[in-house]
Design an enzyme around this catalytic site. Structure first.
Site, mmCIF file in Angstrom:
data_model
loop_
_atom_site.group_PDB
_atom_site.id
_atom_site.type_symbol
_atom_site.label_atom_id
_atom_site.label_comp_id
_atom_site.label_asym_id
_atom_site.label_seq_id
_atom_site.Cartn_x
_atom_site.Cartn_y
_atom_site.Cartn_z
ATOM 1 N N ALA A 125 0.872 -1.185 0.000
ATOM 2 C CA ALA A 125 0.000 0.000 0.000
ATOM 3 C C ALA A 125 0.902 1.226 0.000
ATOM 4 C CB ALA A 125 -0.927 -0.021 1.212
ATOM 5 N N ALA A 127 1.185 4.477 -1.786
ATOM 6 C CA ALA A 127 1.012 5.934 -1.900
ATOM 7 C C ALA A 127 0.976 6.582 -0.517
ATOM 8 C CB ALA A 127 -0.267 6.243 -2.678
ATOM 9 N N PRO A 128 1.469 7.815 -0.423
ATOM 10 C CA PRO A 128 1.989 8.677 -1.498
ATOM 11 C C PRO A 128 3.438 8.410 -1.888
ATOM 12 C CG PRO A 128 2.031 9.873 0.575
ATOM 13 C CD PRO A 128 1.399 8.536 0.880
ATOM 14 N N GLY A 129 4.117 7.485 -1.199
ATOM 15 C CA GLY A 129 5.457 7.107 -1.624
ATOM 16 C C GLY A 129 6.557 7.303 -0.607
ATOM 17 N N SER A 130 6.214 7.712 0.617
ATOM 18 C CA SER A 130 7.264 7.964 1.610
ATOM 19 C C SER A 130 8.079 6.706 1.888
ATOM 20 C CB SER A 130 6.655 8.509 2.902
ATOM 21 O OG SER A 130 5.700 7.616 3.436
ATOM 22 N N GLU A 149 -0.623 0.353 -5.286
ATOM 23 C CA GLU A 149 -1.573 1.280 -4.676
ATOM 24 C C GLU A 149 -2.967 0.987 -5.212
ATOM 25 O OE1 GLU A 149 -3.688 3.642 -2.612
ATOM 26 O OE2 GLU A 149 -1.561 3.359 -2.148
ATOM 27 N N ASP A 176 -6.073 -4.360 -5.730
ATOM 28 C CA ASP A 176 -6.396 -4.707 -4.354
ATOM 29 C C ASP A 176 -5.257 -5.607 -3.862
ATOM 30 O OD1 ASP A 176 -7.375 -6.159 -2.084
ATOM 31 O OD2 ASP A 176 -9.419 -5.656 -2.662
ATOM 32 N N ASP A 194 1.999 -1.729 5.024
ATOM 33 C CA ASP A 194 1.548 -0.606 5.857
ATOM 34 C C ASP A 194 0.043 -0.515 5.614
ATOM 35 O OD1 ASP A 194 2.009 1.618 7.617
ATOM 36 O OD2 ASP A 194 1.650 2.927 5.901
ATOM 37 N N CYS A 247 -1.007 3.072 11.364
ATOM 38 C CA CYS A 247 -0.950 4.320 12.141
ATOM 39 C C CYS A 247 -2.158 4.382 13.069
ATOM 40 C CB CYS A 247 -0.883 5.547 11.228
ATOM 41 S SG CYS A 247 -2.254 5.696 10.072
#
EC number: 2.1.1.178
Length: 479
Positions: A125, A127-130, A149, A176, A194, A247
């Site tokens: 998963a 995005a955004p790419g960190s 993504e 998915d 993540d 998170c």
């Protein structure tokens, strides 16, 4: 630091009291949640060293405090916080750093703990790419990363961040995450999941994050997370490492998901304790060896990280029935590849054996060799980097290739002044006082490649992609 009012459902507070270890103060938890989040950045070591970055930014008066679990990560304080957004600084535009929350640097630190050096990695998963960009930096652009993504609208942002950071070893997919276990079984040395979650840890950034919170939604999300971790575990090779992170703060979406996986595959799942990941990690350590980071422990977002090893193979899932379709690219023959490599080198573009040339009609692409085993198994949204388009007079080199491959020490490199660089980022042609001699000019700023220009007389014709053009105030302070 100013406080903000956070919405806390009563049932959430009850759940947190039960989940929090007795060594932590619940009052400290509430106080931490109502303090605005400290800003943090991660130096992109594909572009610069930490030492060089600190030297470059020293005149700005930034206060940079090291993040214990990421040697290239820093909490940042600026006196002129409102004067110029971090994203409009020259160093951000050229990919020297990534704006990333400190706790979100933890999963990649765990993925590469104990000298782990995976060659094929999946970010389920992305995005955004960190985390994808952090993984690429840890791999030094070697090997291959599959960055997936599910949200179509976020794939474009993911690609933009990968491109800005000069990354060449990534393939993008839009699926998915539950499909990978069946589609690419036992193909990855390491996987980061993540997982989508209830976001209980982000209230310091979004005071209304819990407006739609409910215990029932936590259970629904946890059910999806179990399916995602099961799929990821199937895609992991025996001996490989899986990092699961969220998170959020409840046990249902964190410890319980990992324990479910171990109960499902008791002989194949080994939990790898994270107590030695960094000095002070034991403050967040659970009895299983996971890190359950409440926001008051390190003054960051709430986060959860688990690391496990797949000790043996598990029964395969049913083969997927979907068709991937024909792969529209073909490898470039060796003789032609040599000519292309020579032409690219003349404008400062070079690559190593980790990348291989492929062609689609008039397009030339560089794909990471490590991803070739996945061709025909999944459909890619984007693979590697677009090097050039061919035309009658030669090649039209692409911006993303310049950012990823160019050397600023090339004979055709031309260093812009701050004012000229700002004009470049605004998409305007540049009129230097002393024009370069070459027709194809690698433009640099702060000794970093920022694009390729055509010299037309005394003018440098701007080729900066329209979708990246910036308006408003930039780093010289002029709007």
């Amino acid at each position: 630091m100013a406080q903000h009012t956070v919405y806390f459902p009563d049932a959430f507070l009850t759940q947190m009291r039960e989940a929090m270890p007795s060594t932590l103060s619940f009052d400290d938890f509430l106080a931490a949640c109502q303090r605005p989040l400290r800003r943090s950045i991660r130096v992109n070591t594909l572009k610069t060293s930490v030492a060089d970055f600190l030297q470059l930014t020293a005149p700005y008066g930034w206060t940079l405090t090291p993040i214990p679990w990421c040697e290239e990560g820093f909490w940042i304080e600026r006196d002129n916080e409102d004067a110029l957004p971090l994203g409009s600084t020259a160093e951000h535009l050229s990919g020297l750093f990534y704006i990333q929350e400190a706790s979100s640097m933890l999963p990649v630190a765990a993925l590469f703990a104990d000298g782990n050096a995976p060659q094929r990695v999946m970010d389920v998963a992305a995005a955004p790419g960190s985390k994808t960009t952090q993984i690429a930096a840890r791999m030094n652009n070697e090997g291959a990363i599959l960055a997936n993504e599910f949200s179509a609208s976020r794939v474009k942002v993911l690609h933009a961040n990968i491109s800005r950071c000069g990354i060449s070893n990534v393939a993008l997919t839009h699926f998915d995450g539950r499909v990978f276990g069946a589609a690419v079984p036992e193909m990855f040395d390491a996987i980061l999941l993540d997982a989508p979650c209830s976001g209980e840890g982000v209230v310091r950034k979004d005071p209304d994050a819990l407006k739609n919170w409910s215990p029932e939604s936590n259970q629904e999300i946890a059910a999806t997370q179990r399916e995602l971790i099961d799929s990821a575990f199937h895609a992991l090779r025996p001996g490989g490492t899986l990092v699961y992170s969220t998170c959020t703060l409840n046990r249902e979406e964190n410890e319980a998901v990992c324990l479910w996986l171990k109960e499902t595959y008791p002989d194949a799942v080994e939990f790898l304790p994270l107590g030695d990941l960094f000095p002070g990690a034991n403050k967040a350590l659970t009895e299983e060896g996971f890190l359950h980071v409440f926001p008051q422990i390190y003054d960051c977002e709430g986060f959860f990280v688990a690391r496990l090893r797949k000790t043996q193979a598990i029964p395969a899932l049913p083969t997927p029935k979907y068709k991937v379709g024909n792969f529209p690219f073909s490898p470039v023959k060796d003789r032609e590849a040599g000519q292309i490599r020579q032409a690219a080198a003349s404008v400062g573009l070079n690559w190593d054996e980790n990348l291989r040339l492929w062609q689609r009609d008039k397009e030339l692409w560089l794909f990471p060799v490590g991803i070739e085993a996945l061709i025909g198994k999944v459909r890619f949204s984007r693979l590697g980097i677009k090097l050039a388009e061919t035309h009658n007079k030669g090649y039209r080199w692409q911006h993303e290739a310049v950012i990823a491959l160019a050397s600023p020490d090339n004979v055709n490199a031309f260093e812009l002044t701050p004012q000229e660089a700002e004009e470049w980022y605004r998409g305007r042609d540049v009129y230097p006082q002393a024009a370069p001699v070459a027709d194809d000019v690698l433009v640099t700023f702060q000794h970093q490649p920022i694009g390729l220009a055509k010299r037309i007389g005394s003018r440098l014709k701007n080729s900066y992609p329209r979708e990246l053009v910036r308006d408003g105030k930039l780093f010289t302070g002029n709007a």
